[in-house]
Write a protein that holds these residues in place. Structure first.
Motif, PDB file in Angstrom:
ATOM      1  N   TYR A 152       0.835  -1.206   0.000  1.00 11.60           N
ATOM      2  CA  TYR A 152       0.000   0.000   0.000  1.00 11.60           C
ATOM      3  C   TYR A 152       0.872   1.258   0.000  1.00 11.60           C
ATOM      4  CZ  TYR A 152      -3.181   3.620   1.649  1.00 11.60           C
ATOM      5  OH  TYR A 152      -3.892   4.779   1.783  1.00 11.60           O
ATOM      6  N   HIS A 153       1.896   1.289   0.843  1.00 15.09           N
ATOM      7  CA  HIS A 153       2.803   2.439   0.886  1.00 15.09           C
ATOM      8  C   HIS A 153       3.510   2.642  -0.445  1.00 15.09           C
ATOM      9  CE1 HIS A 153       3.527   3.578   5.371  1.00 15.09           C
ATOM     10  NE2 HIS A 153       2.274   3.706   5.005  1.00 15.09           N
ATOM     11  N   GLN A 154       3.903   1.551  -1.096  1.00 11.23           N
ATOM     12  CA  GLN A 154       4.560   1.655  -2.399  1.00 11.23           C
ATOM     13  C   GLN A 154       3.613   2.264  -3.424  1.00 11.23           C
ATOM     14  OE1 GLN A 154       7.753   1.179  -3.084  1.00 11.23           O
ATOM     15  NE2 GLN A 154       7.408   1.809  -5.193  1.00 11.23           N
ATOM     16  N   THR A 155       2.347   1.874  -3.384  1.00  8.40           N
ATOM     17  CA  THR A 155       1.339   2.421  -4.302  1.00  8.40           C
ATOM     18  C   THR A 155       1.153   3.915  -4.056  1.00  8.40           C
ATOM     19  OG1 THR A 155       0.215   0.295  -4.390  1.00  8.40           O
ATOM     20  CG2 THR A 155      -1.064   2.227  -5.072  1.00  8.40           C
ATOM     21  N   VAL A 156       1.078   4.309  -2.795  1.00  8.05           N
ATOM     22  CA  VAL A 156       0.944   5.733  -2.451  1.00  8.05           C
ATOM     23  C   VAL A 156       2.130   6.508  -3.003  1.00  8.05           C
ATOM     24  CG1 VAL A 156       0.980   7.396  -0.538  1.00  8.05           C
ATOM     25  CG2 VAL A 156      -0.500   5.373  -0.420  1.00  8.05           C
ATOM     26  N   TYR A 157       3.338   5.977  -2.801  1.00 12.81           N
ATOM     27  CA  TYR A 157       4.550   6.638  -3.274  1.00 12.81           C
ATOM     28  C   TYR A 157       4.517   6.812  -4.796  1.00 12.81           C
ATOM     29  CZ  TYR A 157       9.428   7.523  -4.351  1.00 12.81           C
ATOM     30  OH  TYR A 157      10.586   8.075  -4.829  1.00 12.81           O
ATOM     31  N   GLU A 158       4.179   5.749  -5.499  1.00 15.61           N
ATOM     32  CA  GLU A 158       4.176   5.793  -6.966  1.00 15.61           C
ATOM     33  C   GLU A 158       3.137   6.775  -7.513  1.00 15.61           C
ATOM     34  OE1 GLU A 158       3.630   1.695  -8.024  1.00 15.61           O
ATOM     35  OE2 GLU A 158       5.688   1.171  -7.471  1.00 15.61           O
ATOM     36  N   GLU A 167      11.924  18.275  -2.492  1.00 13.51           N
ATOM     37  CA  GLU A 167      11.871  18.177  -1.028  1.00 13.51           C
ATOM     38  C   GLU A 167      10.708  17.293  -0.587  1.00 13.51           C
ATOM     39  OE1 GLU A 167      11.206  21.106   2.813  1.00 13.51           O
ATOM     40  OE2 GLU A 167      11.957  21.966   0.951  1.00 13.51           O
ATOM     41  N   GLU A 168       9.558  17.471  -1.209  1.00 20.31           N
ATOM     42  CA  GLU A 168       8.385  16.662  -0.874  1.00 20.31           C
ATOM     43  C   GLU A 168       8.605  15.198  -1.262  1.00 20.31           C
ATOM     44  OE1 GLU A 168       4.954  20.108  -1.453  1.00 20.31           O
ATOM     45  OE2 GLU A 168       5.689  18.988  -3.197  1.00 20.31           O
ATOM     46  N   GLN A 169       9.291  14.980  -2.392  1.00 17.45           N
ATOM     47  CA  GLN A 169       9.576  13.611  -2.823  1.00 17.45           C
ATOM     48  C   GLN A 169      10.479  12.897  -1.814  1.00 17.45           C
ATOM     49  OE1 GLN A 169      11.206  14.203  -6.756  1.00 17.45           O
ATOM     50  NE2 GLN A 169       9.196  13.978  -7.744  1.00 17.45           N
ATOM     51  N   ALA A 170      11.472  13.612  -1.298  1.00 10.59           N
ATOM     52  CA  ALA A 170      12.372  13.017  -0.307  1.00 10.59           C
ATOM     53  C   ALA A 170      11.606  12.646   0.963  1.00 10.59           C
ATOM     54  CB  ALA A 170      13.508  13.985   0.024  1.00 10.59           C
ATOM     55  N   TRP A 171      10.718  13.556   1.388  1.00 10.16           N
ATOM     56  CA  TRP A 171       9.910  13.274   2.574  1.00 10.16           C
ATOM     57  C   TRP A 171       9.006  12.068   2.328  1.00 10.16           C
ATOM     58  CZ3 TRP A 171       4.703  12.894   3.251  1.00 10.16           C
ATOM     59  CH2 TRP A 171       4.274  12.734   4.571  1.00 10.16           C
ATOM     60  N   LEU A 172       8.352  12.015   1.185  1.00 11.70           N
ATOM     61  CA  LEU A 172       7.438  10.922   0.864  1.00 11.70           C
ATOM     62  C   LEU A 172       8.186   9.596   0.794  1.00 11.70           C
ATOM     63  CD1 LEU A 172       4.530  10.093   0.155  1.00 11.70           C
ATOM     64  CD2 LEU A 172       5.123  10.452  -2.250  1.00 11.70           C
ATOM     65  N   LYS A 173       9.388   9.619   0.220  1.00  7.26           N
ATOM     66  CA  LYS A 173      10.182   8.394   0.123  1.00  7.26           C
ATOM     67  C   LYS A 173      10.478   7.839   1.512  1.00  7.26           C
ATOM     68  CE  LYS A 173      14.247   6.415  -1.994  1.00  7.26           C
ATOM     69  NZ  LYS A 173      15.378   6.612  -2.885  1.00  7.26           N
ATOM     70  N   GLU A 174      10.846   8.725   2.436  1.00  8.62           N
ATOM     71  CA  GLU A 174      11.120   8.307   3.811  1.00  8.62           C
ATOM     72  C   GLU A 174       9.841   7.814   4.492  1.00  8.62           C
ATOM     73  OE1 GLU A 174      12.475  10.186   8.086  1.00  8.62           O
ATOM     74  OE2 GLU A 174      13.032  11.258   6.283  1.00  8.62           O
TER      75      GLU A 174
END
Length: 181
Positions: A152-158, A167-174
């Motif tokens: 589920y987290h991987q789907t949210v990230y993608e 900056e938001e991408q780095a936060w989301l990745k973490e």
């Protein structure tokens, strides 16, 4: 005086039906303190209380524990409460009960609750508490639940990643990194 210690001065002659749920919990705590125990055993002592009363009594129980230099063993299903009140969390499995993990809570006291969002609460401290909460929750999950959660987290990230700045991408990745045991 135990009545003063648990904050029931003025209600010494009241019957349980005449006082609030929080005061009833204080009376129960007072009964357990009568013999001046070195170890205080608490089984879901705050489960039936509203959030405000619950937080106040958490602080009162910690104060009483510290003032009387006692050990406390508390059963709770509330992960935030466990982190806030404990120095060590033992995660138990469902029936048959067995110890799944023992997690040390190495955070300084006094602690700030995980859900508190005051401006002075440092981001570093919040992240430490969230990581502890994740470690506890992961131990409570089955392998299937953990796999689903990570998927589920991987789907949210993608799905969100293309719409975010760096900056938001780095936060989301973490934030969506796979959880591991």
């Amino acid at each position: 005086d135990i009545i003063n210690l648990v904050g029931l001065k003025g209600f010494e002659n009241s019957y349980p039906h005449q006082i609030s749920g929080g005061m009833q919990q204080r009376a129960s705590l007072a009964r357990s303190l009568v013999g001046h125990p070195k170890v205080l055993l608490l089984d879901e002592p705050l489960g039936a209380l509203d959030a405000f009363t619950r937080m106040n009594l958490q602080d009162e129980i910690l104060r009483i524990k510290n003032e009387n230099n006692m050990t406390m063993l508390m059963v709770t299903h509330d992960v935030d409460e466990a982190i806030y009140m404990s120095d060590k969390v033992v995660v138990m499995s469902a029936r048959p009960s067995r110890v799944e993990a023992v997690i040390d809570i190495n955070l300084p006291r006094p602690r700030v609750r995980v859900q508190d969002s005051c401006w002075c609460f440092s981001l570093v401290r919040r992240r430490e508490m969230v990581k502890i909460k994740e470690a506890i929750v992961v131990e409570m999950m089955t392998d299937e639940e953990l796999a689903w959660f990570n998927e589920y987290h991987q789907t949210v990230y993608e799905r969100l990643n293309p719409y975010l700045n760096a900056e938001e991408q780095a936060w989301l990745k973490e934030a969506t990194a796979p959880l591991k045991r």
